[in-house]
Design a protein around this motif. Structure first.
Motif, PDB file in Angstrom:
ATOM      1  N   GLU A 137     151.239  24.392   1.694  1.00 42.58           N
ATOM      2  CA  GLU A 137     150.013  23.927   1.059  1.00 42.58           C
ATOM      3  C   GLU A 137     149.474  25.026   0.148  1.00 42.58           C
ATOM      4  OE1 GLU A 137     148.740  20.970   1.461  1.00 42.58           O
ATOM      5  OE2 GLU A 137     149.799  20.204   3.227  1.00 42.58           O
ATOM      6  N   GLN A 138     149.179  24.656  -1.103  1.00 38.02           N
ATOM      7  CA  GLN A 138     148.532  25.559  -2.030  1.00 38.02           C
ATOM      8  C   GLN A 138     147.937  24.707  -3.140  1.00 38.02           C
ATOM      9  OE1 GLN A 138     152.211  25.516  -2.611  1.00 38.02           O
ATOM     10  NE2 GLN A 138     151.541  24.152  -4.247  1.00 38.02           N
ATOM     11  N   GLU A 139     147.151  25.319  -3.982  1.00 38.25           N
ATOM     12  CA  GLU A 139     146.601  24.560  -5.096  1.00 38.25           C
ATOM     13  C   GLU A 139     146.420  25.483  -6.285  1.00 38.25           C
ATOM     14  OE1 GLU A 139     143.084  21.324  -6.135  1.00 38.25           O
ATOM     15  OE2 GLU A 139     143.286  22.181  -4.131  1.00 38.25           O
ATOM     16  N   PHE A 140     146.955  25.026  -7.432  1.00 33.43           N
ATOM     17  CA  PHE A 140     146.777  25.757  -8.679  1.00 33.43           C
ATOM     18  C   PHE A 140     145.800  24.985  -9.543  1.00 33.43           C
ATOM     19  CE2 PHE A 140     151.166  26.588  -7.275  1.00 33.43           C
ATOM     20  CZ  PHE A 140     151.101  27.967  -7.136  1.00 33.43           C
ATOM     21  N   GLU A 141     144.792  25.684 -10.056  1.00 26.55           N
ATOM     22  CA  GLU A 141     143.806  25.003 -10.888  1.00 26.55           C
ATOM     23  C   GLU A 141     143.312  25.958 -11.952  1.00 26.55           C
ATOM     24  OE1 GLU A 141     139.497  22.738 -10.449  1.00 26.55           O
ATOM     25  OE2 GLU A 141     140.766  23.065  -8.702  1.00 26.55           O
ATOM     26  N   SER A 142     143.376  25.500 -13.175  1.00 29.46           N
ATOM     27  CA  SER A 142     142.878  26.308 -14.288  1.00 29.46           C
ATOM     28  C   SER A 142     141.396  26.034 -14.470  1.00 29.46           C
ATOM     29  CB  SER A 142     143.638  25.962 -15.570  1.00 29.46           C
ATOM     30  OG  SER A 142     143.135  26.711 -16.643  1.00 29.46           O
TER      31      SER A 142
END
Length: 277
Positions: free
Chosen positions: A255-260
């Motif tokens: 689980e991870q999340e990339f967000e600009s």
């Protein structure tokens, strides 16, 4: 349902696996095994004493079979498949089905005209892991697909008629076609190397960019002292890590999340500053 009657051509490296699965299936029955090599025929007779083992299919009653399983060297696939398709038989053929596009198209044309099936052996497409990934990779929990990295390496087996790309990388291309059936490559880059000077490439790197934004990198070689079968598929919120060499926990989900959260120009300045520091 009546079982389909089959004949296996080739009992070398992969043929014994095919024979075992045919024999264990409730959909097929194995009528005969054909191989030019006497040692292979001896092995076949030991494993299947109740089945005819032949050095040639010439003279064999083709009317007694429905499907032909071809597990011979890749350079022989086209002529064998063409012969049996023209004889009115369904074809199961080890990958790659042919060693060039024109031959594959010709086989497809014959099969359509004869209303026959051609099945190419891409086993990963039917594995429970890939089935799970295919069913779950397009949901909100995974997010936007970002990257596909795969490494397939082992020591040998050097093929006399196909490169490592045809031997190993085709698995990853079949996986990509399966889990992203609607995505189309925008560009493809392939680098092959022959450090052993055998005339056959034993190292390859293939890169693809798809119209859904996915970047795929495929690395394969026959020169590794250890066997590696690792595929990493990264999304914006999850990453799937598939290690086929593991006996347990073949698939792990991270689980991870990339967000600009800032503009491209600010992000670029920050990265340049970070690198210079």
């Amino acid at each position: 349902m009546d079982k389909l009657r089959g004949i296996l051509i080739g009992f070398g490296y992969w043929g014994p696996n095919i024979a075992r699965n045919i024999s264990a299936s409730d959909r097929f029955t194995l009528s005969a095994i054909v191989d030019l090599n006497e040692k292979s025929r001896m092995n076949a007779r030991k494993s299947y004493p109740h089945i005819s083992v032949l050095d040639s299919f010439e003279g064999f009653n083709l009317d007694s079979i429905d499907v032909v399983f071809i597990a011979t060297p890749a350079s022989t696939h086209f002529q064998l498949a063409k012969f049996f398709l023209n004889s009115g038989k369904h074809i199961w053929v080890e990958k790659p089905a042919t060693i060039n596009l024109k031959e594959a198209e010709q086989l497809i044309h014959i099969a359509k005209a004869q209303k026959l099936k051609i099945f190419v052996d891409h086993p990963y497409v039917y594995s429970p892991i890939i089935s799970y990934i295919r069913e779950n990779i397009h949901n909100e929990e995974f997010g936007k697909p970002l990257f596909f990295n795969s490494t397939r390496a082992n020591l040998g087996i050097f093929q006399p008629d196909i490169s490592v790309a045809w031997d190993l990388a085709v698995h990853d291309l079949s996986i990509l076609n399966t889990i992203f059936p609607e995505a189309k490559p925008l560009w493809i880059s392939c680098f092959n190397a022959d450090p052993m000077r055998t005339g056959i490439s034993s190292v390859t790197t293939i890169c693809l960019e798809y119209d859904n934004g996915l970047i795929a990198n495929i690395n394969c070689n026959w020169l590794s002292p250890i066997k590696i079968r690792t595929t990493i598929i990264g999304g914006q919120k999850q990453t799937y890590v598939f290690d086929d060499t593991q006996s347990v926990e073949k698939l792990r989900i991270y689980e991870q999340e990339f967000e600009s959260s800032q503009s491209e120009s600010v992000t670029r300045d920050m990265l340049v500053s970070y690198r210079s520091g």
